[in-house]
Write a protein that holds these residues in place. Structure first.
Motif, PDB file in Angstrom:
ATOM      1  N   GLN A   1       0.785  37.367  19.125  1.00 63.61           N
ATOM      2  CA  GLN A   1       0.081  36.092  19.111  1.00 63.61           C
ATOM      3  C   GLN A   1      -0.049  35.577  20.535  1.00 63.61           C
ATOM      4  N   VAL A   2      -1.253  35.189  20.905  1.00 66.43           N
ATOM      5  CA  VAL A   2      -1.560  34.726  22.255  1.00 66.43           C
ATOM      6  C   VAL A   2      -2.270  33.385  22.138  1.00 66.43           C
ATOM      7  N   PRO A   3      -1.903  32.407  22.978  1.00 64.53           N
ATOM      8  CA  PRO A   3      -2.661  31.148  22.955  1.00 64.53           C
ATOM      9  C   PRO A   3      -4.141  31.430  23.228  1.00 64.53           C
ATOM     10  N   TYR A   4      -5.008  30.856  22.422  1.00 69.96           N
ATOM     11  CA  TYR A   4      -6.448  31.089  22.518  1.00 69.96           C
ATOM     12  C   TYR A   4      -6.970  30.854  23.931  1.00 69.96           C
ATOM     13  N   GLU A   5      -6.480  29.821  24.596  1.00 71.33           N
ATOM     14  CA  GLU A   5      -6.955  29.467  25.933  1.00 71.33           C
ATOM     15  C   GLU A   5      -6.593  30.515  26.980  1.00 71.33           C
ATOM     16  N   GLU A   6      -5.614  31.364  26.678  1.00 72.25           N
ATOM     17  CA  GLU A   6      -5.152  32.381  27.633  1.00 72.25           C
ATOM     18  C   GLU A   6      -5.629  33.794  27.296  1.00 72.25           C
ATOM     19  N   LEU A   7      -6.491  33.932  26.301  1.00 70.05           N
ATOM     20  CA  LEU A   7      -6.903  35.247  25.829  1.00 70.05           C
ATOM     21  C   LEU A   7      -7.954  35.873  26.746  1.00 70.05           C
ATOM     22  N   TRP A   8      -7.685  37.099  27.195  1.00 66.81           N
ATOM     23  CA  TRP A   8      -8.613  37.885  28.011  1.00 66.81           C
ATOM     24  C   TRP A   8      -9.070  39.070  27.168  1.00 66.81           C
ATOM     25  N   LEU A   9     -10.379  39.365  27.166  1.00 64.37           N
ATOM     26  CA  LEU A   9     -10.919  40.471  26.384  1.00 64.37           C
ATOM     27  C   LEU A   9     -11.716  41.422  27.264  1.00 64.37           C
ATOM     28  N   ASN A  10     -11.655  42.721  26.938  1.00 68.68           N
ATOM     29  CA  ASN A  10     -12.527  43.670  27.637  1.00 68.68           C
ATOM     30  C   ASN A  10     -13.919  43.578  27.016  1.00 68.68           C
ATOM     31  N   ASP A  11     -14.873  44.304  27.563  1.00 67.97           N
ATOM     32  CA  ASP A  11     -16.268  44.204  27.119  1.00 67.97           C
ATOM     33  C   ASP A  11     -16.441  44.548  25.642  1.00 67.97           C
ATOM     34  N   GLU A  12     -15.759  45.603  25.181  1.00 67.74           N
ATOM     35  CA  GLU A  12     -15.895  46.019  23.784  1.00 67.74           C
ATOM     36  C   GLU A  12     -15.371  44.942  22.831  1.00 67.74           C
TER      37      GLU A  12
ATOM     38  N   LYS B   1     -22.584  35.553  38.477  1.00 67.82           N
ATOM     39  CA  LYS B   1     -23.387  34.947  39.549  1.00 67.82           C
ATOM     40  C   LYS B   1     -23.054  33.473  39.762  1.00 67.82           C
ATOM     41  N   VAL B   2     -22.463  32.829  38.762  1.00 69.74           N
ATOM     42  CA  VAL B   2     -22.073  31.422  38.871  1.00 69.74           C
ATOM     43  C   VAL B   2     -20.661  31.384  39.451  1.00 69.74           C
ATOM     44  N   LYS B   3     -20.523  30.880  40.680  1.00 71.64           N
ATOM     45  CA  LYS B   3     -19.240  30.921  41.386  1.00 71.64           C
ATOM     46  C   LYS B   3     -18.108  30.273  40.605  1.00 71.64           C
ATOM     47  N   GLU B   4     -18.420  29.271  39.836  1.00 70.48           N
ATOM     48  CA  GLU B   4     -17.412  28.552  39.046  1.00 70.48           C
ATOM     49  C   GLU B   4     -16.691  29.471  38.054  1.00 70.48           C
ATOM     50  N   TYR B   5     -17.387  30.507  37.580  1.00 70.81           N
ATOM     51  CA  TYR B   5     -16.821  31.377  36.549  1.00 70.81           C
ATOM     52  C   TYR B   5     -16.271  32.698  37.082  1.00 70.81           C
ATOM     53  N   ARG B   6     -16.428  32.979  38.343  1.00 66.24           N
ATOM     54  CA  ARG B   6     -15.946  34.255  38.899  1.00 66.24           C
ATOM     55  C   ARG B   6     -14.450  34.477  38.707  1.00 66.24           C
ATOM     56  N   PRO B   7     -13.609  33.447  38.836  1.00 67.65           N
ATOM     57  CA  PRO B   7     -12.169  33.701  38.638  1.00 67.65           C
ATOM     58  C   PRO B   7     -11.811  34.137  37.216  1.00 67.65           C
ATOM     59  N   TYR B   8     -12.726  33.976  36.283  1.00 64.99           N
ATOM     60  CA  TYR B   8     -12.442  34.297  34.891  1.00 64.99           C
ATOM     61  C   TYR B   8     -12.948  35.675  34.495  1.00 64.99           C
ATOM     62  N   ILE B   9     -13.432  36.439  35.470  1.00 68.10           N
ATOM     63  CA  ILE B   9     -13.838  37.825  35.235  1.00 68.10           C
ATOM     64  C   ILE B   9     -13.010  38.685  36.179  1.00 68.10           C
ATOM     65  N   ASP B  10     -12.145  39.507  35.606  1.00 65.26           N
ATOM     66  CA  ASP B  10     -11.241  40.346  36.385  1.00 65.26           C
ATOM     67  C   ASP B  10     -11.727  41.781  36.293  1.00 65.26           C
ATOM     68  N   LYS B  11     -11.951  42.417  37.426  1.00 63.58           N
ATOM     69  CA  LYS B  11     -12.502  43.772  37.437  1.00 63.58           C
ATOM     70  C   LYS B  11     -11.453  44.832  37.770  1.00 63.58           C
ATOM     71  N   ILE B  12     -10.187  44.442  37.876  1.00 59.57           N
ATOM     72  CA  ILE B  12      -9.140  45.403  38.210  1.00 59.57           C
ATOM     73  C   ILE B  12      -8.767  46.196  36.966  1.00 59.57           C
ATOM     74  N   GLY B  13      -8.893  47.511  37.049  1.00 61.08           N
ATOM     75  CA  GLY B  13      -8.565  48.371  35.909  1.00 61.08           C
ATOM     76  C   GLY B  13      -9.526  48.240  34.751  1.00 61.08           C
ATOM     77  N   GLY B  14     -10.764  47.891  35.025  1.00 66.23           N
ATOM     78  CA  GLY B  14     -11.748  47.654  33.966  1.00 66.23           C
ATOM     79  C   GLY B  14     -11.951  46.159  33.817  1.00 66.23           C
ATOM     80  N   ARG B  15     -13.130  45.772  33.406  1.00 61.14           N
ATOM     81  CA  ARG B  15     -13.454  44.347  33.366  1.00 61.14           C
ATOM     82  C   ARG B  15     -12.802  43.663  32.168  1.00 61.14           C
TER      83      ARG B  15
END
Length: 78
Positions: free
Chosen positions: A10-21, A43-57
């Motif tokens: 169980q993970v708090p919804y606000e902290e959930l990270w998902l891969n593309d699939e 492309k929107v700078k405000e949202y860049r910190p919420y996309i992590d590309k290390i080891g797959g997006r």
């Protein structure tokens, strides 16, 4: 609110990270559509910190939903 993963964790919804699939499955869209949306989101700078590309997006789900709502508002002109 808690999100229950397939493995039972169980993970708090606000902290959930998902891969593309997983994000595509959650949103009910194809993986290609999600990838196009994430490129636009990045492309929107405000949202860049919420996309992590290390080891797959991975994308923070709450930020993705906030971005989608803001995009819908821009498209509808509301």
């Amino acid at each position: 609110m808690l999100a229950v993963l397939k493995n039972g964790i169980q993970v708090p919804y606000e902290e959930l990270w998902l891969n593309d699939e997983d994000l595509a499955e959650f949103a009910g869209k194809s993986k290609e559509t999600i990838q196009k949306q994430l490129r636009r989101m990045y492309k929107v700078k405000e949202y860049r910190p919420y996309i992590d590309k290390i080891g797959g997006r991975s994308t923070k789900l709450s930020a993705y939903e906030k971005w989608r709502k803001s995009e819908n508002i821009k498209i509808k002109g509301v």
